[in-house]
Design an enzyme around this catalytic site. Structure first.
Site, short mmCIF file in Angstrom:
data_model
loop_
_atom_site.label_atom_id
_atom_site.label_comp_id
_atom_site.label_asym_id
_atom_site.label_seq_id
_atom_site.Cartn_x
_atom_site.Cartn_y
_atom_site.Cartn_z
N ARG A 171 28.05 41.88 44.10
CA ARG A 171 28.88 40.67 44.17
C ARG A 171 29.35 40.23 42.79
O ARG A 171 30.46 39.70 42.64
CB ARG A 171 28.13 39.54 44.86
N GLU B 22 32.14 42.42 41.97
CA GLU B 22 33.31 41.97 42.74
C GLU B 22 33.98 40.78 42.06
O GLU B 22 35.21 40.68 42.02
CB GLU B 22 32.88 41.61 44.16
N SER C 128 30.82 36.33 23.49
CA SER C 128 29.85 37.32 23.04
C SER C 128 28.84 37.61 24.15
O SER C 128 28.39 36.70 24.85
CB SER C 128 29.10 36.81 21.81
#
Lengths: 147, 147, 147, 147, 147, 147, 147, 147, 147, 147
Positions: free
Chosen positions: F89, F92, F115
């Site tokens: 996920r 995604e 960073s």
């Protein structure tokens, strides 16, 4: 527990040690040679009788016999494109003639496929004065697209 | 300048528009149907006479004819693994039976390959009460490893 | 010449412009909605009558109609792993439950596959107080491994 | 320490040795057969009671039991594209019908997905005179895109 | 017909030409800035009113408006691993801390996921004497594995 | 010699066996829970005191302790795209929202990155009547492109 | 059972231990040095006499001898693109000059290939005041495309 | 502006149209045939005089001439593994004999490489009663590893 | 609208046509030559003044100028592994010496990285009687891992 | 037999156990630190004296010494794109600045490469009030393309 892959290696080693051929193994098993070879290489589940016959001829143990009975997860190539030249030539046929095969199947049969499940094949030597030929016959049931 | 790929698309479109078959094109070209199909799909160079015959029957122009004459850079698949089911089944045959093919060739012929260059193939319909069968015959010269 | 992919884009655009649904298109075409959708997206060849009906309702031209008639080279994903979340979830089902599907098919049917050729599927909404459910029914003929 | 993958292999071996079915294991565990199979193949964490029941019926030891309790890192395929034909056919369905599934879900439900988490599935045999059918029902909660 | 990708490029160009910010666009559209940005970049379907507002502020035409209304096929990266350093750092977080994220979610919530569908996120600047910080808050509904 | 990966497996096994939480381990180690978890999973080098504390609580030996001290070669995913749903996920999110994250960082900070080295994150449960939420806060120093 | 890969490692180790050269091994085996090296590295099957000679000189056992006799599955690179600089330079030659090689073969011979089966090669040092040169001669039978 | 790739296509088309050979082009350009071919296919920058000579013989325009002058970004294969059989055979040589090439270079020269920069090659036809042979001579300066 | 990639091609073409050097362009732009080159190749956003100067010297139009101002999505290689030999050698350095670079940075600085953001580099010719040397200096701020 | 990879792990472990630095090892070996580190990590063959010195200081056995003497198959990364952040930053430099490096080398030297064989590099700490800098100097002989 012996995997089908380890069993296949044991089969190859025993076959080489005993000087057996795939044809002899097929005869003992009572199945066509191409099927028998693929089964002993781990791509088909064998019946108990088939495994018994193979293991007896190969002088192998019960752990290999157990492995030969298992339902395989099929797929015998190391990568997506085979590197071994003998196998690669068939991939090359697919690369060069794949769409032609598709066109000719559709022209003769309509939209559908040659089954790779209801399927058999054989390898034959055809003598030729210009050099003997390898003739591979792929023979699968036509399956039409049916909704 | 028309590429061999664009020529193949033009051939497919004209063939569909005119209701031609690959067999009719092969007859006009005077070569086997599998070879003719692969040539019109861009995987073989045609002679001038072959290209003339094809272009005439397909009612296409000189730019397509020029493309048919060119030496191809062969390779007809979009990716390493074909997605079209009709083509994929042949890849599946290779995945499942590749090492078996290799074993049977080596058992019959010794160390070597089936040539994909000195090679022909055909697709046939074999009637079967349980459903007609697609029979593909791959026929290549055996080439032994020779140093 | 319009490709099946370009035809699919034209279909989507016309459908959006005219406010049509896939269900309405399926009704006009006279085939199930899932089949009709996949055909209009370029994954099935349409008959002349089906293409006529679709093109008439979508107010599209003869070039799209020609494309809908063509035999497709199937395969609708951009890469091996889909990125769109709605499609990815089905890939995730395969990643997590693929071997389970295989085990359950073999337990019930023996060695073989669910055909993806002799195959149909449907999508249904099942009301549920905890949130309605998407129920996808995949329905393919069992094909046993037969040599 | 036994990994979930090694535990899955031990489960398969014991199941074959004892002639058990996934259905019998599911009954012992008290969960649906698809869930139980996926859990024993390493894709779900089992409760202590579930693992106890499975291990008892399979006559396996505490190391396997420990592994069955662990939270899995899910993902059961060897590569991005499965090679086993029984599993591949589901990937083929996704390749050919993925965008159709997406369209039909959006038409019925709006923008969103079928959950693969709040999800269950089953495999059924549906008798058919033309050959029995494998019917797989995927059943997931609809999740709308919600910001 | 303009694709969502082409629309996104038109949006970027108009935004640069007119000196607009994503925040101004979000205000006009009436949605959070992250959602609005992703929608204008082609990852969300807009309502007619939202698209109208965006197109008006950006001084773009009806073809872009049509594209903004379309249901997207989501997925915004060119390859599996992003090359742009600003995006790559998030991939690096996943590479280094992915299993940690999984452990902490399971420890707090049990077996399940953070939804990426019922999901929102924001980017904030947090002043810091040692250098201001980018704080990204990912906020998704917990979805437990439920059979 | 125990690798960091083997040490991570030993840590997971001991943690499960002893019923410890990552929070308890973090407290013993005296570092934030996300850092501690990633260190024990092999993605950070521990100081001697940290490793001592962890190993003591986990009842593990000196070989694990040695491994925890080592400088890691970071990278915790098996492939480029994670298959586990809980981790996927986040990938995604990157696939769908990556370019949006980039735009918002550039709008707020100018050209540069968040960073991933001067970086911390946390996972929190936020109660919500519609279902509790997973809130992940990624917090990294802004680094402007500076020649 | 020793694999051809393990045998190759044993050969390398023994060769280093005994201070042998490939040329000495080739002389003992009675075959060209390039062939002998490739056979000892696992890419050719040896005859019994060849394997005997090699194993005797290398002071290795019967298990290595057995492996040298086996038919190889050819393919010696770890990945599709070699990383070792000495090997990579040949891949670079292919990357830069592949299509040139193809053009020159077609210009001289017509449509066809240089066989890699009916094939031999050698490596020679050619003195040159500006630095000695590596001259590799690839020598394969021309195979014309023949249907 | 014409790219080097487009220029290469224009060269191929003009060469075919005019019935020229690479040898004739090389003579006009005044460079070896292999170098000239690779330069006209876009893998070498030509001098003004060389480009003038080539363009004059090929009856092409100034845009192609400009492209021939450009410094190339080298790399002529479409993918990592070539699909064209004429080119693939060289890749196969590398797959099967790569490590052998490496061993023989190290045995003769010590640690280092055959340069692919200070490099030339040629293709020759060697008559042979058993079928003429393609002999490719790769000739590169030995570069020892030197710190 | 001109993309940064198209702008880069226009820059290269104009530079070749006008016989300019990167050094001259850098002087006009007022930035270091490496930065200026990367900016004109599309990997840095230019300020209005910088773009004005570059476009004036290159005699290009406002569309290129607009493109030079845009924030880039960075990443300049066609694939994961570069094929051009001049670029590949740097990849080879990474393949052979990557872990060494990591060890030496950690030995000197502790756990952390050389920034590629707060970063500059230069290319210099260093005369050497045995052949002049390319000396590339990579110079980035050390960033310690800081939680 | 110990491989160079196993030797590298043994070296790392012994170095950590004994608290040695690469600089100390380099001094003992009598070679530059970067070369020595890469050799001990398996990327260079050592002379007998160098291996003796290294093994003595590290208190390792003859099997490691043997491995250090072997000619390596070079290539130290696990995949095509490194995942470790310290190493990845160099890949990022290549992704962002690769074509710039190429342009600057060609501008200064003409068509050719920086050798990665006749090559050395070093890592230095350069104090800077805004944070110390990692300065990596890559220094390779220029090799012009020479036919």
């Amino acid at each position: 527990m012996v995997t089908k892959k380890e069993a296949a290696e044991a089969v190859r080693a025993a076959k080489a040690r005993l000087g057996l051929t795939w044809a002899q193994l097929a005869e003992a098993v009572g199945r066509p040679v191409a099927w028998t070879t693929s089964a002993l290489l781990g791509q088909q589940p064998m019946s108990a009788a088939e495994a018994d016959a193979a293991v007896a001829l190969l002088d192998l143990g019960d752990d290999v016999r157990q492995a030969l009975l298992l339902q395989p997860t099929r797929g015998a190539l190391e990568g997506a494109v085979p590197t071994d030249p003998t196998i690669y030539r068939f991939y090359e046929v697919l690369q060069v003639y794949g769409p032609t095969l598709k066109e000719l199947i559709h022209e003769e049969f309509g939209d559908g496929i040659m089954s790779a499940i209801n399927f058999r094949f054989g390898v034959e030597r055809v003598p030729d004065p210009a050099g003997d030929r390898v003739v591979v016959t792929l023979d699968g049931k036509f399956l039409p697209y049916q909704w």
